[in-house]
Structure formats: C-alpha cells, structure tokens
Design a protein around this motif. Sequence first.
Motif, mmCIF file in Angstrom:
data_model
loop_
_atom_site.group_PDB
_atom_site.id
_atom_site.type_symbol
_atom_site.label_atom_id
_atom_site.label_comp_id
_atom_site.label_asym_id
_atom_site.label_seq_id
_atom_site.Cartn_x
_atom_site.Cartn_y
_atom_site.Cartn_z
ATOM 1 N N ARG A 31 0.838 -1.209 0.000
ATOM 2 C CA ARG A 31 0.000 0.000 0.000
ATOM 3 C C ARG A 31 0.863 1.245 0.000
ATOM 4 O O ARG A 31 0.493 2.276 -0.561
ATOM 5 N N GLY A 32 2.050 1.158 0.574
ATOM 6 C CA GLY A 32 2.979 2.286 0.590
ATOM 7 C C GLY A 32 2.371 3.523 1.222
ATOM 8 O O GLY A 32 1.820 3.461 2.313
ATOM 9 N N GLN A 33 2.448 4.622 0.508
ATOM 10 C CA GLN A 33 1.902 5.887 1.004
ATOM 11 C C GLN A 33 0.422 6.051 0.665
ATOM 12 O O GLN A 33 -0.169 7.078 0.967
ATOM 13 N N GLY A 34 -0.163 5.017 0.024
ATOM 14 C CA GLY A 34 -1.584 5.084 -0.321
ATOM 15 C C GLY A 34 -2.449 5.149 0.928
ATOM 16 O O GLY A 34 -2.075 4.679 1.998
ATOM 17 N N SER A 35 -3.588 5.700 0.764
ATOM 18 C CA SER A 35 -4.523 5.869 1.870
ATOM 19 C C SER A 35 -5.114 4.533 2.321
ATOM 20 O O SER A 35 -5.586 3.743 1.496
ATOM 21 N N MET A 36 -5.090 4.302 3.623
ATOM 22 C CA MET A 36 -5.726 3.105 4.161
ATOM 23 C C MET A 36 -7.226 3.166 3.891
ATOM 24 O O MET A 36 -7.827 2.162 3.492
ATOM 25 N N LEU A 37 -7.827 4.318 4.096
ATOM 26 C CA LEU A 37 -9.255 4.480 3.864
ATOM 27 C C LEU A 37 -9.603 4.190 2.412
ATOM 28 O O LEU A 37 -10.518 3.425 2.119
ATOM 29 N N GLY A 38 -8.862 4.785 1.478
ATOM 30 C CA GLY A 38 -9.134 4.584 0.057
ATOM 31 C C GLY A 38 -8.960 3.135 -0.357
ATOM 32 O O GLY A 38 -9.762 2.585 -1.128
ATOM 33 N N THR A 39 -7.914 2.499 0.137
ATOM 34 C CA THR A 39 -7.660 1.097 -0.183
ATOM 35 C C THR A 39 -8.781 0.219 0.356
ATOM 36 O O THR A 39 -9.291 -0.657 -0.346
ATOM 37 N N ALA A 40 -9.153 0.453 1.600
ATOM 38 C CA ALA A 40 -10.212 -0.351 2.218
ATOM 39 C C ALA A 40 -11.531 -0.188 1.478
ATOM 40 O O ALA A 40 -12.190 -1.181 1.154
ATOM 41 N N LEU A 41 -11.900 1.040 1.187
ATOM 42 C CA LEU A 41 -13.173 1.272 0.505
ATOM 43 C C LEU A 41 -13.171 0.678 -0.891
ATOM 44 O O LEU A 41 -14.166 0.091 -1.329
ATOM 45 N N ALA A 42 -12.057 0.796 -1.607
ATOM 46 C CA ALA A 42 -11.961 0.226 -2.951
ATOM 47 C C ALA A 42 -12.062 -1.300 -2.914
ATOM 48 O O ALA A 42 -12.571 -1.920 -3.846
ATOM 49 N N ALA A 43 -11.583 -1.902 -1.833
ATOM 50 C CA ALA A 43 -11.634 -3.358 -1.682
ATOM 51 C C ALA A 43 -12.963 -3.825 -1.101
ATOM 52 O O ALA A 43 -13.230 -5.028 -1.049
ATOM 53 N N GLY A 44 -13.774 -2.900 -0.630
ATOM 54 C CA GLY A 44 -15.060 -3.275 -0.051
ATOM 55 C C GLY A 44 -14.971 -3.816 1.360
ATOM 56 O O GLY A 44 -15.815 -4.605 1.789
ATOM 57 N N VAL A 45 -13.920 -3.392 2.083
ATOM 58 C CA VAL A 45 -13.780 -3.788 3.485
ATOM 59 C C VAL A 45 -13.713 -2.525 4.337
ATOM 60 O O VAL A 45 -13.463 -1.439 3.833
ATOM 61 N N SER A 46 -13.912 -2.680 5.614
ATOM 62 C CA SER A 46 -13.838 -1.515 6.485
ATOM 63 C C SER A 46 -12.377 -1.137 6.724
ATOM 64 O O SER A 46 -11.504 -2.009 6.718
ATOM 65 N N PRO A 47 -12.108 0.137 6.944
ATOM 66 C CA PRO A 47 -10.746 0.541 7.287
ATOM 67 C C PRO A 47 -10.241 -0.175 8.538
ATOM 68 O O PRO A 47 -9.056 -0.504 8.631
ATOM 69 N N GLU A 48 -11.122 -0.453 9.485
ATOM 70 C CA GLU A 48 -10.733 -1.172 10.704
ATOM 71 C C GLU A 48 -10.274 -2.591 10.372
ATOM 72 O O GLU A 48 -9.296 -3.081 10.935
ATOM 73 N N THR A 49 -10.969 -3.249 9.461
ATOM 74 C CA THR A 49 -10.562 -4.593 9.044
ATOM 75 C C THR A 49 -9.185 -4.555 8.402
ATOM 76 O O THR A 49 -8.314 -5.369 8.731
ATOM 77 N N PRO A 66 -11.837 -14.126 0.418
ATOM 78 C CA PRO A 66 -12.363 -13.044 -0.422
ATOM 79 C C PRO A 66 -11.870 -11.658 0.021
ATOM 80 O O PRO A 66 -11.690 -10.769 -0.828
ATOM 81 N N THR A 67 -11.639 -11.483 1.295
ATOM 82 C CA THR A 67 -11.120 -10.206 1.800
ATOM 83 C C THR A 67 -9.712 -9.970 1.278
ATOM 84 O O THR A 67 -9.399 -8.892 0.760
ATOM 85 N N ILE A 68 -8.855 -10.981 1.382
ATOM 86 C CA ILE A 68 -7.485 -10.843 0.905
ATOM 87 C C ILE A 68 -7.461 -10.702 -0.608
ATOM 88 O O ILE A 68 -6.692 -9.906 -1.158
ATOM 89 N N ALA A 69 -8.309 -11.436 -1.307
ATOM 90 C CA ALA A 69 -8.361 -11.339 -2.764
ATOM 91 C C ALA A 69 -8.751 -9.929 -3.197
ATOM 92 O O ALA A 69 -8.167 -9.375 -4.136
ATOM 93 N N ALA A 70 -9.711 -9.330 -2.512
ATOM 94 C CA ALA A 70 -10.150 -7.982 -2.861
ATOM 95 C C ALA A 70 -9.056 -6.953 -2.585
ATOM 96 O O ALA A 70 -8.809 -6.053 -3.405
ATOM 97 N N ILE A 71 -8.379 -7.075 -1.460
ATOM 98 C CA ILE A 71 -7.298 -6.134 -1.122
ATOM 99 C C ILE A 71 -6.138 -6.300 -2.106
ATOM 100 O O ILE A 71 -5.591 -5.309 -2.597
ATOM 101 N N ALA A 72 -5.775 -7.546 -2.402
ATOM 102 C CA ALA A 72 -4.690 -7.801 -3.357
ATOM 103 C C ALA A 72 -5.028 -7.214 -4.719
ATOM 104 O O ALA A 72 -4.161 -6.638 -5.384
#
Length: 100
Positions: free
Chosen positions: A25-43, A58-64
């Motif tokens: 994820r690097g400097q990418g936003s945790m919020l943006g990454t989580a929302l794009a993957a369809g998971v909560s930022p807390e997850t 499915p969670t890991i597949a979406a984040i990947a």
Amino acid sequence: MVRLPLTPAEVARGQRLGALLRRARGQGSMLGTALAAGVSPETLRKIESGRVATPAFPTIAAIADVLGLSLDALWAEVNRSDGAAGPADVERNAGGLLVS
C-alpha cells in the motif's frame, strides 16, 4: 462454535501477510484502499497489524486486487519461512494472475 487458538505458525503467517500488504500500500490511503476493496478501514488496519492472522480469502483477494498484487506471489511470500523470497518478488509479479 468454538474457535481453536492459532498456532505460532499461523500467527507468524498473519504478521507476514499484514506487513506485505502494508508495504504494498505504501503511502496510499488506508481508507481509500479499504473502501476500494469493499472492506472496512478497521478490518484493513487489523490485517495490516497482524491482529487478524487468518482473514477470509475473499477479503485478501479484494485487497490484493486493489493493490495490484498477484495472489500466487502473495501466497508464496506469506507462506515462506526461510527468507528465500521477499516483498519485492510479489511487487515484481504484480502483472501475474490477478483477481478479476
């Protein structure tokens, strides 16, 4: 249903997964990454910190997918224990078999 305690190997694998996703994820936003993957930022935060050592596939597949990571390379890196491969190998293989 009672969940059995995680083995030390499962905990270590979860920590490697979290560290790898955090680096990808690097400097990418945790919020943006989580929302794009369809998971909560807390997850995502819990997975990246290693607090969720066995997240659902499915969670890991979406984040990947959002991070452009190859699931094959991600799996190989997370399951290594001898230091043979590194996170750069996953990033180099990002053009491989991606989740669609």
